[in-house]
Design a protein around this motif. Structure first.
Motif, PDB file in Angstrom:
ATOM      1  N   HIS A 144       0.852  -1.183   0.000  1.00 16.29           N
ATOM      2  CA  HIS A 144       0.000   0.000   0.000  1.00 16.29           C
ATOM      3  C   HIS A 144       0.897   1.245   0.000  1.00 16.29           C
ATOM      4  CE1 HIS A 144      -2.899   3.015   1.316  1.00 16.29           C
ATOM      5  NE2 HIS A 144      -3.860   2.154   0.986  1.00 16.29           N
ATOM      6  N   PRO A 145       0.513   2.292  -0.706  1.00 17.74           N
ATOM      7  CA  PRO A 145       1.358   3.499  -0.762  1.00 17.74           C
ATOM      8  C   PRO A 145       1.759   4.049   0.597  1.00 17.74           C
ATOM      9  CG  PRO A 145      -0.357   3.641  -2.429  1.00 17.74           C
ATOM     10  CD  PRO A 145      -0.650   2.404  -1.627  1.00 17.74           C
ATOM     11  N   VAL A 146       0.898   3.931   1.613  1.00 19.99           N
ATOM     12  CA  VAL A 146       1.262   4.493   2.915  1.00 19.99           C
ATOM     13  C   VAL A 146       2.411   3.717   3.558  1.00 19.99           C
ATOM     14  CG1 VAL A 146      -1.061   5.386   3.311  1.00 19.99           C
ATOM     15  CG2 VAL A 146      -0.445   3.133   4.206  1.00 19.99           C
ATOM     16  N   ASP A 147       2.607   2.468   3.152  1.00 20.98           N
ATOM     17  CA  ASP A 147       3.694   1.682   3.720  1.00 20.98           C
ATOM     18  C   ASP A 147       5.036   1.973   3.052  1.00 20.98           C
ATOM     19  OD1 ASP A 147       2.284   0.306   5.736  1.00 20.98           O
ATOM     20  OD2 ASP A 147       1.409  -1.033   4.245  1.00 20.98           O
ATOM     21  N   GLU A 148       5.047   2.890   2.094  1.00 19.95           N
ATOM     22  CA  GLU A 148       6.306   3.304   1.475  1.00 19.95           C
ATOM     23  C   GLU A 148       6.857   4.577   2.103  1.00 19.95           C
ATOM     24  OE1 GLU A 148       7.851   1.143  -0.697  1.00 19.95           O
ATOM     25  OE2 GLU A 148       6.142   0.080   0.132  1.00 19.95           O
ATOM     26  N   MET A 149       6.183   5.093   3.121  1.00 15.13           N
ATOM     27  CA  MET A 149       6.678   6.292   3.783  1.00 15.13           C
ATOM     28  C   MET A 149       7.878   5.947   4.663  1.00 15.13           C
ATOM     29  SD  MET A 149       4.803   8.722   2.618  1.00 15.13           S
ATOM     30  CE  MET A 149       4.919   7.773   1.070  1.00 15.13           C
ATOM     31  N   ARG A 150       8.904   6.810   4.637  1.00 20.47           N
ATOM     32  CA  ARG A 150      10.122   6.586   5.410  1.00 20.47           C
ATOM     33  C   ARG A 150      10.451   7.836   6.223  1.00 20.47           C
ATOM     34  NH1 ARG A 150       8.622   2.491   4.113  1.00 20.47           N
ATOM     35  NH2 ARG A 150       9.451   1.029   2.563  1.00 20.47           N
ATOM     36  N   ALA A 151      11.144   7.634   7.333  1.00 25.28           N
ATOM     37  CA  ALA A 151      11.639   8.774   8.108  1.00 25.28           C
ATOM     38  C   ALA A 151      12.712   9.489   7.287  1.00 25.28           C
ATOM     39  CB  ALA A 151      12.221   8.283   9.433  1.00 25.28           C
ATOM     40  N   HIS A 152      12.749  10.814   7.371  1.00 23.95           N
ATOM     41  CA  HIS A 152      13.730  11.552   6.571  1.00 23.95           C
ATOM     42  C   HIS A 152      14.914  11.985   7.422  1.00 23.95           C
ATOM     43  CE1 HIS A 152      12.940  15.627   8.152  1.00 23.95           C
ATOM     44  NE2 HIS A 152      11.662  15.298   8.183  1.00 23.95           N
ATOM     45  N   PHE A 153      16.078  12.058   6.778  1.00 24.66           N
ATOM     46  CA  PHE A 153      17.251  12.590   7.455  1.00 24.66           C
ATOM     47  C   PHE A 153      17.201  14.112   7.418  1.00 24.66           C
ATOM     48  CE2 PHE A 153      18.862  11.503   3.063  1.00 24.66           C
ATOM     49  CZ  PHE A 153      19.084  12.800   2.612  1.00 24.66           C
ATOM     50  N   ASP A 154      18.025  14.746   8.241  1.00 21.97           N
ATOM     51  CA  ASP A 154      18.140  16.197   8.261  1.00 21.97           C
ATOM     52  C   ASP A 154      19.438  16.597   7.574  1.00 21.97           C
ATOM     53  OD1 ASP A 154      15.739  16.652   9.678  1.00 21.97           O
ATOM     54  OD2 ASP A 154      16.744  16.186  11.570  1.00 21.97           O
ATOM     55  N   LEU A 155      19.349  17.602   6.735  1.00 15.47           N
ATOM     56  CA  LEU A 155      20.474  18.021   5.910  1.00 15.47           C
ATOM     57  C   LEU A 155      21.733  18.276   6.731  1.00 15.47           C
ATOM     58  CD1 LEU A 155      21.090  18.727   2.927  1.00 15.47           C
ATOM     59  CD2 LEU A 155      20.524  21.103   3.469  1.00 15.47           C
ATOM     60  N   GLU A 156      21.555  18.941   7.868  1.00  9.23           N
ATOM     61  CA  GLU A 156      22.727  19.320   8.656  1.00  9.23           C
ATOM     62  C   GLU A 156      23.318  18.161   9.450  1.00  9.23           C
ATOM     63  OE1 GLU A 156      19.010  20.471  11.057  1.00  9.23           O
ATOM     64  OE2 GLU A 156      19.711  20.548   8.965  1.00  9.23           O
ATOM     65  N   ASP A 157      22.627  17.018   9.486  1.00  9.23           N
ATOM     66  CA  ASP A 157      23.088  15.887  10.301  1.00  9.23           C
ATOM     67  C   ASP A 157      23.777  14.790   9.502  1.00  9.23           C
ATOM     68  OD1 ASP A 157      22.027  17.137  12.535  1.00  9.23           O
ATOM     69  OD2 ASP A 157      20.129  16.030  12.444  1.00  9.23           O
ATOM     70  N   VAL A 158      23.832  14.924   8.189  1.00  7.75           N
ATOM     71  CA  VAL A 158      24.382  13.848   7.369  1.00  7.75           C
ATOM     72  C   VAL A 158      25.590  14.346   6.575  1.00  7.75           C
ATOM     73  CG1 VAL A 158      22.195  12.614   7.186  1.00  7.75           C
ATOM     74  CG2 VAL A 158      22.780  14.342   5.468  1.00  7.75           C
ATOM     75  N   THR A 159      26.387  13.391   6.111  1.00  7.93           N
ATOM     76  CA  THR A 159      27.598  13.714   5.355  1.00  7.93           C
ATOM     77  C   THR A 159      27.248  14.020   3.899  1.00  7.93           C
ATOM     78  OG1 THR A 159      28.003  11.435   4.674  1.00  7.93           O
ATOM     79  CG2 THR A 159      28.890  12.125   6.818  1.00  7.93           C
TER      80      THR A 159
END
Length: 389
Positions: A175-190
């Motif tokens: 189902h499309p709702v099961d494709e939702m993912r937590a997002h990273f924050d720009l300032e926290d990643v390389t």
């Protein structure tokens, strides 16, 4: 591992980026003898440029600034022509199924490389999860190749990537709702995470668009249905990768990072390429993209009023993308993660899914008449057809 420092390389001025039609059309590679990773790089860079062009079209619809719109129009045209040049490398005798096998071999080894060079644990899990589904797509297209064209996928993959079942296709439909993912924050990643993000979004979009267009290429109903089924899963992959990116990026942050990613991918392709003529092309286009990147940095600082160093740091990406066999890594992920499914943004064993998981009903509706992926396995020849390499 080789680092990429964008400020240490020369650029190609915009005035030299618009060429004659003869210069934009190159001799294609030989579909029968080409190195599989040369084919993969051609498909990857086509996808990178396709996404760059489409994104700039989207941004032009959202930005009310004539100077930015003019910049987007000029660079977008140059990148559209880059993609046309790259697409001219694909020979007319390469069938859509052969291209699909190339795309999935690219997806498997690209995703494996990105995952092994990903510092953000959750995004690495997203990559590993999708890897097993792309592995299965390679296997299904290989079966279709035997059925429709009496071809042997091993002649195309050259043993660099195994053609074996991954996560079963029947359980890939969600189902499309099961494709939702937590997002990273720009300032926290390389920067490497940001490059991984832009790269994988581009190739998953490229696969989705190609498979949808390929549906009309075959009169056989099974081929049409399999292309459609896998295109639908690629749409899911694109949705989850998009969701994992920081939605708070400004338009010009996104533009600047996308230009850096294009240059980074061309540099990676240049380092790994064995074909001399195509290697020269990757270097030329890297110089063009570094010019686009420099212009985007200046535009970001002028319009957003911030120092680009806040986003880019020193701009050095510590490792490049390498396309190489990843059989051991893929098998390790397959052995430990095949039974995972997404639930509430996380990945859990399928036995722990609640009875009301939305994808159960959705999957039953899609699979009520059977899965084309299952049908290709039933119709495959009894013995794998082998031809000389």
């Amino acid at each position: 591992m080789k680092a990429f420092s964008p400020f240490e390389h020369g650029t190609v001025p915009m005035s030299r980026q618009f060429r004659s039609w003869s210069e934009l059309s190159l001799l294609p590679y030989d579909a029968r003898t080409v190195d599989p990773y040369t084919r993969a790089r051609v498909l990857l860079m086509s996808g990178i440029e396709s996404d760059a062009t489409l994104t700039k079209h989207y941004l032009a619809r959202q930005i009310d600034d004539d100077a930015v719109k003019k910049h987007l129009a000029i660079v977008r045209r140059a990148e559209s022509l880059q993609q046309q040049t790259i697409r001219s490398l694909i020979p007319p005798d390469e069938t859509p199924i052969e291209t699909a096998i190339g795309l999935e071999q690219l997806a498997v080894d690209l995703t494996a490389d990105l995952a092994q060079n990903e510092a953000e644990d959750y995004f690495k899990q997203v990559l590993d999860f999708t890897l097993l589904e792309d592995l299965d797509h390679l296997y299904r297209f290989s079966l279709l190749y035997e059925i429709m064209e009496r071809g042997n996928a091993e002649r195309l993959t050259r043993g660099r990537t195994e053609t074996k079942a991954g996560r079963t296709m029947a359980v890939q439909h969600r189902h499309p709702v099961d494709e939702m993912r937590a997002h990273f924050d720009l300032e926290d990643v390389t920067l490497r995470t940001l490059m991984n993000y832009f790269t994988i979004v581009s190739i998953e979009q490229e696969k989705m668009l190609f498979y949808k267009s390929a549906i009309s290429s075959y009169p056989d109903r099974l081929a049409r249905r399999l292309f459609g089924e896998i295109a639908d899963v690629e749409e899911q992959h694109l949705s989850q990768y998009e969701a994992a990116g920081d939605p708070h990026m400004t338009a010009l942050e996104r533009l600047m990072l996308m230009e850096l990613n294009e240059a980074y991918n061309y540099h990676s392709a240049f380092l790994g390429e064995s074909d001399p003529a195509i290697r020269r092309l990757w270097k030329e286009f890297m110089g063009q993209e570094l010019e686009h990147f420099g212009l985007a940095v200046a535009l970001f600082e002028q319009v957003d009023g911030r120092d680009a160093e806040e986003v880019l740091g020193n701009g050095i990406i510590p490792s490049t993308i390498e396309l190489h066999p990843n059989i051991d890594y893929v098998n390790a992920v397959l052995a430990t993660q095949e039974g995972l499914q997404p639930y509430d943004g996380e990945f859990v064993p399928s036995g722990r899914l609640p009875a009301d998981w939305p994808s159960f009903a959705f999957r039953n509706a899609q699979n009520k008449d059977g899965s084309p992926a299952d049908e290709v396995e039933k119709r495959r020849p009894r013995e794998r057809i082998r031809r000389p390499a």
